[in-house]
Design a protein around this motif. Structure first.
Motif, PDB file in Angstrom:
ATOM      1  N   ALA A   1     -13.083   3.613   3.265  1.00 16.08           N
ATOM      2  CA  ALA A   1     -11.791   3.700   2.592  1.00 16.08           C
ATOM      3  C   ALA A   1     -10.705   3.042   3.434  1.00 16.08           C
ATOM      4  O   ALA A   1      -9.759   2.463   2.893  1.00 16.08           O
ATOM      5  CB  ALA A   1     -11.449   5.155   2.306  1.00 16.08           C
ATOM      6  N   THR A   2     -10.842   3.098   4.765  1.00 17.13           N
ATOM      7  CA  THR A   2      -9.881   2.428   5.648  1.00 17.13           C
ATOM      8  C   THR A   2      -9.855   0.935   5.364  1.00 17.13           C
ATOM      9  O   THR A   2      -8.796   0.309   5.309  1.00 17.13           O
ATOM     10  CB  THR A   2     -10.250   2.665   7.131  1.00 17.13           C
ATOM     11  N   VAL A   3     -11.058   0.379   5.175  1.00 15.15           N
ATOM     12  CA  VAL A   3     -11.162  -1.045   4.879  1.00 15.15           C
ATOM     13  C   VAL A   3     -10.470  -1.365   3.550  1.00 15.15           C
ATOM     14  O   VAL A   3      -9.696  -2.319   3.443  1.00 15.15           O
ATOM     15  CB  VAL A   3     -12.649  -1.474   4.841  1.00 15.15           C
ATOM     16  N   GLN A   4     -10.729  -0.543   2.535  1.00 13.59           N
ATOM     17  CA  GLN A   4     -10.098  -0.755   1.217  1.00 13.59           C
ATOM     18  C   GLN A   4      -8.583  -0.673   1.343  1.00 13.59           C
ATOM     19  O   GLN A   4      -7.847  -1.474   0.754  1.00 13.59           O
ATOM     20  CB  GLN A   4     -10.594   0.290   0.203  1.00 13.59           C
ATOM     21  N   LEU A   5      -8.137   0.294   2.119  1.00 17.38           N
ATOM     22  CA  LEU A   5      -6.699   0.492   2.316  1.00 17.38           C
ATOM     23  C   LEU A   5      -6.086  -0.719   3.030  1.00 17.38           C
ATOM     24  O   LEU A   5      -5.015  -1.209   2.636  1.00 17.38           O
ATOM     25  CB  LEU A   5      -6.480   1.772   3.135  1.00 17.38           C
ATOM     26  N   MET A   6      -6.772  -1.205   4.037  1.00 19.80           N
ATOM     27  CA  MET A   6      -6.289  -2.386   4.775  1.00 19.80           C
ATOM     28  C   MET A   6      -6.117  -3.569   3.822  1.00 19.80           C
ATOM     29  O   MET A   6      -5.076  -4.230   3.805  1.00 19.80           O
ATOM     30  CB  MET A   6      -7.296  -2.721   5.885  1.00 19.80           C
TER      31      MET A   6
ATOM     32  N   ARG B   1      -8.956   7.111  -1.203  1.00 20.29           N
ATOM     33  CA  ARG B   1      -9.994   8.064  -1.653  1.00 20.29           C
ATOM     34  C   ARG B   1      -9.954   9.351  -0.820  1.00 20.29           C
ATOM     35  O   ARG B   1     -10.975   9.830  -0.322  1.00 20.29           O
ATOM     36  CB  ARG B   1     -11.379   7.419  -1.577  1.00 20.29           C
ATOM     37  N   MET B   2      -8.721   9.872  -0.664  1.00 22.16           N
ATOM     38  CA  MET B   2      -8.531  11.080   0.138  1.00 22.16           C
ATOM     39  C   MET B   2      -8.735  12.326  -0.723  1.00 22.16           C
ATOM     40  O   MET B   2      -8.403  12.326  -1.901  1.00 22.16           O
ATOM     41  CB  MET B   2      -7.108  11.105   0.703  1.00 22.16           C
TER      42      MET B   2
ATOM     43  N   GLN C   1       0.646  12.701  10.563  1.00 21.72           N
ATOM     44  CA  GLN C   1      -0.601  13.446  10.379  1.00 21.72           C
ATOM     45  C   GLN C   1      -1.810  12.508  10.483  1.00 21.72           C
ATOM     46  O   GLN C   1      -1.772  11.375  10.000  1.00 21.72           O
ATOM     47  CB  GLN C   1      -0.576  14.120   9.002  1.00 21.72           C
ATOM     48  N   ASP C   2      -2.882  12.992  11.106  1.00 21.15           N
ATOM     49  CA  ASP C   2      -4.114  12.215  11.307  1.00 21.15           C
ATOM     50  C   ASP C   2      -4.838  12.028   9.964  1.00 21.15           C
ATOM     51  O   ASP C   2      -5.336  12.984   9.375  1.00 21.15           O
ATOM     52  CB  ASP C   2      -5.020  12.959  12.301  1.00 21.15           C
ATOM     53  N   LEU C   3      -4.862  10.790   9.491  1.00 22.10           N
ATOM     54  CA  LEU C   3      -5.475  10.520   8.187  1.00 22.10           C
ATOM     55  C   LEU C   3      -6.988  10.737   8.217  1.00 22.10           C
ATOM     56  O   LEU C   3      -7.580  11.143   7.220  1.00 22.10           O
ATOM     57  CB  LEU C   3      -5.179   9.079   7.748  1.00 22.10           C
ATOM     58  N   TYR C   4      -7.615  10.479   9.361  1.00 23.41           N
ATOM     59  CA  TYR C   4      -9.069  10.662   9.446  1.00 23.41           C
ATOM     60  C   TYR C   4      -9.426  12.141   9.352  1.00 23.41           C
ATOM     61  O   TYR C   4     -10.355  12.522   8.649  1.00 23.41           O
ATOM     62  CB  TYR C   4      -9.614  10.040  10.731  1.00 23.41           C
TER      63      TYR C   4
ATOM     64  N   PHE D   1      -4.758   2.584  11.574  1.00 22.80           N
ATOM     65  CA  PHE D   1      -4.671   3.264  10.282  1.00 22.80           C
ATOM     66  C   PHE D   1      -4.740   4.786  10.437  1.00 22.80           C
ATOM     67  O   PHE D   1      -5.027   5.504   9.491  1.00 22.80           O
ATOM     68  CB  PHE D   1      -5.787   2.757   9.358  1.00 22.80           C
ATOM     69  N   ALA D   2      -4.444   5.246  11.641  1.00 23.75           N
ATOM     70  CA  ALA D   2      -4.652   6.663  11.943  1.00 23.75           C
ATOM     71  C   ALA D   2      -3.626   7.581  11.275  1.00 23.75           C
ATOM     72  O   ALA D   2      -3.881   8.763  11.092  1.00 23.75           O
ATOM     73  CB  ALA D   2      -4.648   6.881  13.453  1.00 23.75           C
TER      74      ALA D   2
END
Ligand SMILES: [Zn+2]
Lengths: 303, 83
Positions: free
Chosen positions: B37-42, B14-15, B26-29, B63-64
């Protein structure tokens, strides 16, 4: 401390400060206990009054739809409490009574109502604020207090299932909101100094559920979103969070569609005072007899 | 590997920016990845690659960036094949 009492909780019962209900974490409060709570509330107000927060009081139940939308179940399903009720006909009533009589489980036929127990004093506030439309330029500030529910039965009297939380909630730009939190981090220290309690302030995380929750907790800590003011009550190694300072970033602003005047998503922060925990900390450190408490503490609570 | 992760970031992260525009380090956060969204991605990565992130990797740093995620995968995968 009292010699015949095995634990701090026993002592609280023995002195009529708390009243046993047979359920861990669910207690009646005696008059002296309540006098301390009232004193704490007015001391908190003396710190907060200059900001002229809007006072709002919600009951300890909230609209289930709002609760669902808040995302609480994503993070803390294990703590939530829902209100169920009977809505059957006479035949169903007969069945209920028969099960009750037979010692069977009668609760499976209860139906969920449209009310759930408030998990924090601030949860019912955000949807109400969203209804007002864009924030005024200085943002908004609220003074809340409510009984809250968290399903975590424990013999530790500082971990109640039903307890009161006093909160100030700031809604505005990121600058307004982080400034608010910084001010209260300072005031919180002064406040606990007035009570002559030992404390530490530390970065913290909420008890997010499951493996996914590990990521949420680590994110919260890494970003310094939550701080707690901890006072030793049941143990020195694991002190109890009596105040918490929470920066939600745009979580509630996005969820509820709260916008600043310039059209950006509002940020929110809250400072929460655990009224029972603070009261317990006072009894733990200054003894069961309030008449024997240090004069400056008595003066702060009951000027 | 990075490309497969990139695709999952597009689908579950959801970026606000397309994952194709992201450099591996590159820093995703900073680019807009939220905690939720990190949780969903994991969960999506676990399902897609049939792996399980061990407890010690369940944190924000894992997940950075695309390459951080790839590094986790490279650490998990040999361990799994060996067991
Ligand atoms: Zn709050």
């Amino acid at each position: 401390m009292c010699v015949k009492c095995e634990t701090f909780l026993d002592g609280l019962f023995e002195h009529g400060l708390l009243i046993d209900t047979g359920i861990d974490g669910l207690y009646g409060r005696g008059g002296t206990f309540e006098r301390v709570v009232t004193g704490l509330e007015s001391l908190i107000s003396r710190y907060g009054d200059e900001d002229q927060a809007e006072v709002v009081r919600f009951p300890p139940g909230m609209n289930r739809k709002f609760f669902e939308k808040s995302g609480y179940l994503k993070s803390f399903p294990q703590l939530a409490g829902t209100i169920h009720s009977f809505d059957g006909n006479e035949r169903a009533h007969g069945a209920l009574l028969a099960k009750l009589e037979g010692g069977e489980d009668w609760t499976a036929d209860q139906r969920a109502t449209d009310i759930v127990l408030a998990p924090a004093a601030c949860y019912p506030l955000y949807p109400a604020v969203a209804k007002r439309g864009p924030l005024p330029k200085p943002g908004l500030l609220f003074d809340l207090q409510s009984y809250c529910f968290r399903r975590e039965p424990s013999k530790d009297p500082a971990r109640m299932q039903m307890f009161r939380m006093r909160e100030y909630v700031r809604i505005g730009t990121p600058e307004q909101v982080t400034a608010f939190r910084a001010v209260w981090l300072e005031r919180g220290r002064e406040f606990v100094n007035d009570l002559a309690l030992p404390f530490d302030v530390d970065v913290a995380n909420d008890p997010f559920f499951g493996r996914a929750g590990r990521i949420m907790a680590s994110s919260q800590r890494d970003q310094g979103l939550k701080f707690e003011l901890l006072v030793p009550i049941e143990s020195v190694e694991k002190p109890t969070a009596c105040l918490s300072f929470n920066y939600h970033q745009d979580h509630f602003g996005t969820t509820w569609g709260i916008n600043t005047q310039s059209g950006d998503v509002a940020h929110t922060a809250c400072v929460g005072f655990g009224l029972e925990r603070l009261t317990l900390a006072l009894f733990k450190h200054h003894g069961f007899d309030t008449a024997q408490w240090p004069a400056p503490v008595r003066q702060a609570l009951w000027p | 590997m990075i490309e497969a992760i990139r695709k999952l970031v597009d689908e579950h992260g959801r970026m606000p920016v397309p994952a194709a525009s992201l450099k591996p380090d590159q820093d995703l956060y900073a680019a807009g990845l939220t905690s939720f969204a990190t949780v969903q991605l994991m969960l999506a990565i676990e399902e897609h690659f049939d792996i399980e992130f061990p407890e010690r990797m369940l944190n924000r740093r894992s997940f950075a960036s695309l390459s951080a995620i790839a590094a986790c995968f490279n650490e998990i995968e040999p361990a799994r094949l060996a067991s």
